[in-house]
Design a protein around this motif. Structure first.
Motif, PDB file in Angstrom:
ATOM      1  N   PRO A 107     -90.479  20.221 -25.633  1.00 54.77           N
ATOM      2  CA  PRO A 107     -90.358  20.456 -27.075  1.00 54.77           C
ATOM      3  C   PRO A 107     -91.185  19.458 -27.892  1.00 54.77           C
ATOM      4  CG  PRO A 107     -88.204  20.471 -26.018  1.00 54.77           C
ATOM      5  CD  PRO A 107     -89.180  19.968 -25.004  1.00 54.77           C
ATOM      6  N   SER A 108     -91.800  19.966 -28.950  1.00 56.88           N
ATOM      7  CA  SER A 108     -92.506  19.127 -29.914  1.00 56.88           C
ATOM      8  C   SER A 108     -92.738  19.960 -31.157  1.00 56.88           C
ATOM      9  CB  SER A 108     -93.842  18.624 -29.350  1.00 56.88           C
ATOM     10  OG  SER A 108     -94.729  19.699 -29.132  1.00 56.88           O
ATOM     11  N   SER A 109     -93.046  19.298 -32.257  1.00 55.18           N
ATOM     12  CA  SER A 109     -93.240  20.000 -33.520  1.00 55.18           C
ATOM     13  C   SER A 109     -94.672  19.825 -34.013  1.00 55.18           C
ATOM     14  CB  SER A 109     -92.262  19.470 -34.583  1.00 55.18           C
ATOM     15  OG  SER A 109     -90.934  19.743 -34.243  1.00 55.18           O
ATOM     16  N   GLY A 110     -95.059  20.729 -34.912  1.00 54.61           N
ATOM     17  CA  GLY A 110     -96.323  20.563 -35.612  1.00 54.61           C
ATOM     18  C   GLY A 110     -97.465  21.324 -34.991  1.00 54.61           C
ATOM     19  N   ILE A 111     -98.399  20.624 -34.363  1.00 55.12           N
ATOM     20  CA  ILE A 111     -99.639  21.213 -33.873  1.00 55.12           C
ATOM     21  C   ILE A 111     -99.345  22.190 -32.727  1.00 55.12           C
ATOM     22  CG2 ILE A 111    -101.864  20.723 -32.794  1.00 55.12           C
ATOM     23  CD1 ILE A 111    -101.784  17.978 -34.117  1.00 55.12           C
ATOM     24  N   PRO A 112     -99.924  23.387 -32.759  1.00 54.70           N
ATOM     25  CA  PRO A 112     -99.716  24.341 -31.662  1.00 54.70           C
ATOM     26  C   PRO A 112    -100.121  23.740 -30.319  1.00 54.70           C
ATOM     27  CG  PRO A 112    -100.715  25.446 -33.540  1.00 54.70           C
ATOM     28  CD  PRO A 112    -100.720  23.981 -33.853  1.00 54.70           C
ATOM     29  N   LYS A 113     -99.303  23.946 -29.311  1.00 48.52           N
ATOM     30  CA  LYS A 113     -99.547  23.361 -27.993  1.00 48.52           C
ATOM     31  C   LYS A 113    -100.667  24.107 -27.265  1.00 48.52           C
ATOM     32  CE  LYS A 113     -94.640  22.194 -27.412  1.00 48.52           C
ATOM     33  NZ  LYS A 113     -94.141  22.963 -28.584  1.00 48.52           N
ATOM     34  N   LYS A 114    -101.561  23.342 -26.677  1.00 48.28           N
ATOM     35  CA  LYS A 114    -102.579  23.898 -25.800  1.00 48.28           C
ATOM     36  C   LYS A 114    -102.094  23.808 -24.357  1.00 48.28           C
ATOM     37  CE  LYS A 114    -106.534  23.073 -28.813  1.00 48.28           C
ATOM     38  NZ  LYS A 114    -107.946  22.583 -28.895  1.00 48.28           N
ATOM     39  N   GLU A 115    -102.900  24.330 -23.454  1.00 51.17           N
ATOM     40  CA  GLU A 115    -102.486  24.428 -22.062  1.00 51.17           C
ATOM     41  C   GLU A 115    -102.223  23.078 -21.407  1.00 51.17           C
ATOM     42  OE1 GLU A 115    -104.251  28.315 -23.090  1.00 51.17           O
ATOM     43  OE2 GLU A 115    -104.782  26.225 -23.524  1.00 51.17           O
ATOM     44  N   ASP A 116    -102.847  22.019 -21.921  1.00 51.77           N
ATOM     45  CA  ASP A 116    -102.679  20.700 -21.313  1.00 51.77           C
ATOM     46  C   ASP A 116    -101.543  19.886 -21.925  1.00 51.77           C
ATOM     47  OD1 ASP A 116    -103.820  20.245 -23.768  1.00 51.77           O
ATOM     48  OD2 ASP A 116    -105.491  19.015 -23.019  1.00 51.77           O
ATOM     49  N   ALA A 117    -100.733  20.503 -22.782  1.00 48.49           N
ATOM     50  CA  ALA A 117     -99.578  19.805 -23.359  1.00 48.49           C
ATOM     51  C   ALA A 117     -98.553  19.521 -22.268  1.00 48.49           C
ATOM     52  CB  ALA A 117     -98.956  20.649 -24.470  1.00 48.49           C
ATOM     53  N   PRO A 118     -97.728  18.479 -22.444  1.00 45.58           N
ATOM     54  CA  PRO A 118     -96.736  18.132 -21.409  1.00 45.58           C
ATOM     55  C   PRO A 118     -95.742  19.261 -21.159  1.00 45.58           C
ATOM     56  CG  PRO A 118     -96.990  16.345 -22.989  1.00 45.58           C
ATOM     57  CD  PRO A 118     -97.731  17.516 -23.557  1.00 45.58           C
ATOM     58  N   LEU A 119     -95.404  19.459 -19.884  1.00 48.95           N
ATOM     59  CA  LEU A 119     -94.407  20.448 -19.499  1.00 48.95           C
ATOM     60  C   LEU A 119     -93.051  19.776 -19.342  1.00 48.95           C
ATOM     61  CD1 LEU A 119     -96.296  22.518 -16.756  1.00 48.95           C
ATOM     62  CD2 LEU A 119     -96.401  22.747 -19.244  1.00 48.95           C
ATOM     63  N   ILE A 120     -91.996  20.568 -19.352  1.00 47.87           N
ATOM     64  CA  ILE A 120     -90.670  20.028 -19.084  1.00 47.87           C
ATOM     65  C   ILE A 120     -90.640  19.507 -17.645  1.00 47.87           C
ATOM     66  CG2 ILE A 120     -89.453  21.463 -20.759  1.00 47.87           C
ATOM     67  CD1 ILE A 120     -88.732  23.361 -18.497  1.00 47.87           C
ATOM     68  N   THR A 121     -89.808  18.520 -17.394  1.00 46.81           N
ATOM     69  CA  THR A 121     -89.700  17.932 -16.056  1.00 46.81           C
ATOM     70  C   THR A 121     -88.289  18.049 -15.494  1.00 46.81           C
ATOM     71  OG1 THR A 121     -89.283  15.756 -17.032  1.00 46.81           O
ATOM     72  CG2 THR A 121     -91.579  16.311 -16.483  1.00 46.81           C
ATOM     73  N   GLU A 122     -87.355  18.471 -16.309  1.00 46.36           N
ATOM     74  CA  GLU A 122     -85.976  18.631 -15.850  1.00 46.36           C
ATOM     75  C   GLU A 122     -85.298  19.726 -16.649  1.00 46.36           C
ATOM     76  OE1 GLU A 122     -84.071  15.070 -18.647  1.00 46.36           O
ATOM     77  OE2 GLU A 122     -84.388  14.739 -16.498  1.00 46.36           O
ATOM     78  N   LYS A 123     -84.189  20.215 -16.134  1.00 45.29           N
ATOM     79  CA  LYS A 123     -83.457  21.285 -16.804  1.00 45.29           C
ATOM     80  C   LYS A 123     -82.667  20.710 -17.965  1.00 45.29           C
ATOM     81  CE  LYS A 123     -80.200  23.336 -14.495  1.00 45.29           C
ATOM     82  NZ  LYS A 123     -79.560  24.220 -13.497  1.00 45.29           N
ATOM     83  N   GLY A 124     -82.896  21.234 -19.163  1.00 42.79           N
ATOM     84  CA  GLY A 124     -82.204  20.754 -20.345  1.00 42.79           C
ATOM     85  C   GLY A 124     -80.850  21.409 -20.528  1.00 42.79           C
ATOM     86  N   GLU A 125     -80.267  21.152 -21.685  1.00 42.42           N
ATOM     87  CA  GLU A 125     -78.958  21.708 -22.016  1.00 42.42           C
ATOM     88  C   GLU A 125     -79.048  22.484 -23.321  1.00 42.42           C
ATOM     89  OE1 GLU A 125     -76.073  18.609 -22.028  1.00 42.42           O
ATOM     90  OE2 GLU A 125     -76.349  18.090 -19.916  1.00 42.42           O
ATOM     91  N   TYR A 126     -79.905  23.459 -23.356  1.00 40.54           N
ATOM     92  CA  TYR A 126     -80.105  24.292 -24.537  1.00 40.54           C
ATOM     93  C   TYR A 126     -80.232  25.739 -24.072  1.00 40.54           C
ATOM     94  CZ  TYR A 126     -84.912  23.644 -22.875  1.00 40.54           C
ATOM     95  OH  TYR A 126     -86.035  23.576 -22.097  1.00 40.54           O
ATOM     96  N   PRO A 127     -80.042  26.704 -24.975  1.00 38.64           N
ATOM     97  CA  PRO A 127     -80.165  28.109 -24.571  1.00 38.64           C
ATOM     98  C   PRO A 127     -81.537  28.397 -23.962  1.00 38.64           C
ATOM     99  CG  PRO A 127     -79.158  27.949 -26.740  1.00 38.64           C
ATOM    100  CD  PRO A 127     -79.613  26.560 -26.384  1.00 38.64           C
TER     101      PRO A 127
END
Length: 303
Positions: A107-127
């Motif tokens: 998750p992040s706000s603002g600038i649209p993410k490109k393909e090299d943006a960081p990916l999640i590394t663990e399972k969160g607690e959100y829908p």
């Protein structure tokens, strides 16, 4: 010579639209493999009935010799789904296209993410956290298995998908309210924005990826250029409704308190940059207003 394409899934939303549109092209020989609950009944598509999680069923369906130029996997969700599929393809394939999701990004706000943006590394607690985590793990599995098997991979990550056959209550949530003349909730204090991609654009992009060496071992976000908000979405809906919208202004707190099932983010941007796919394939996304209008007209015809 037509490219031989094996579609895994292909009977629901994105896969169904792809199969229908690709069947109209002379460049493809389509085989669709699924459990057969929603047959396409198209004489230009060979339908194979099998359960991808049943090894014997897969072996019986695919045989020992059949080879495919490209596999497009619309329904891999759990660990091992891609590994077992490639193992089941005794005849092999040259390219494996995996339909992932932009939800794999951290998750992040603002600038649209490109393909090299960081990916999640663990399972969160959100829908949707389990779904996103599973997709991320399968992207890694795809790269690992394809490297060992000598198969080229292509990853596509759609943003919020809309269009005909959409079973998720997104745009149809609004269409149903409009058709019944009910109140359309507008969260006035939600200022986040999100990206959409038209299902027909995904189909066109996938057709451009089949057998295309330029997309081998690459990942692509699929997202239109527009930054959509609840305010802009509601305004657009009002332009093609056949009567004025009955808008009810609400706050984000009221949405949560009253469990109003709004389908998009309320407090977090979900913006993605789909430009890489457009540049690689010489592709232009359908304007959101055009795609949503066409989807609404399809909805009205189906009632």
């Amino acid at each position: 010579m037509a490219k031989k394409v094996l579609v895994i899934g292909g009977s629901y939303f994105i896969g169904r639209v792809f199969s229908i549109l690709a069947a109209r092209e002379t460049d493809f020989e389509l085989c669709v493999l699924n459990r057969g609950r929603f047959p396409l009944k198209n004489d230009r598509i060979r339908e194979i009935k099998a359960d991808r999680h049943d090894a014997q069923s897969m072996q019986n369906a695919l045989g020992e010799e059949e080879q495919f130029d490209t596999v497009i996997d619309f329904c891999a969700y759990g660990r091992g789904d891609i590994r077992s599929m490639i193992k089941a393809l005794a005849g092999g394939t040259k390219q494996y296209i995996y339909i992932s999701s932009c939800s794999v990004f951290a998750p992040s706000s603002g600038i649209p993410k490109k393909e090299d943006a960081p990916l999640i590394t663990e399972k969160g607690e959100y829908p949707g956290a389990e779904y996103a985590y599973g997709k991320m793990l399968l992207e890694n599995e795809l790269k690992e298995v394809c490297k060992k098997s000598g198969v080229a991979y292509t990853i596509v990550r759609p943003a919020f998908v809309y269009g005909p056959f959409n079973y998720a209550p997104r745009e149809s949530y609004y269409f149903e309210l409009m058709a019944r003349g009910q109140e359309v909730p507008l969260p006035t204090d939600s200022h986040c924005a999100f990206s959409f991609v038209y299902v027909k654009d995904i189909a066109r992009i996938l057709m451009g990826c089949v057998g295309n060496a330029a997309v081998y071992d690459e990942a692509y976000n699929l997202a239109g250029e527009e930054k959509v908000t609840y305010k802009s979405l509601t305004k657009l809906l009002g332009t093609f409704a056949d009567h004025p919208l009955n808008i009810k202004e609400v706050t984000v707190d009221e949405v949560y308190r009253d469990n109003i099932p709004l389908p998009f983010p309320l407090d977090q941007d979900e913006l993605y940059d789909g430009g890489k796919a457009g540049e690689t394939l010489g592709f232009s996304y359908t304007p959101f207003a055009h795609g949503l209008t066409e989807t609404y007209q399809t909805f009205l015809r189906s009632r």
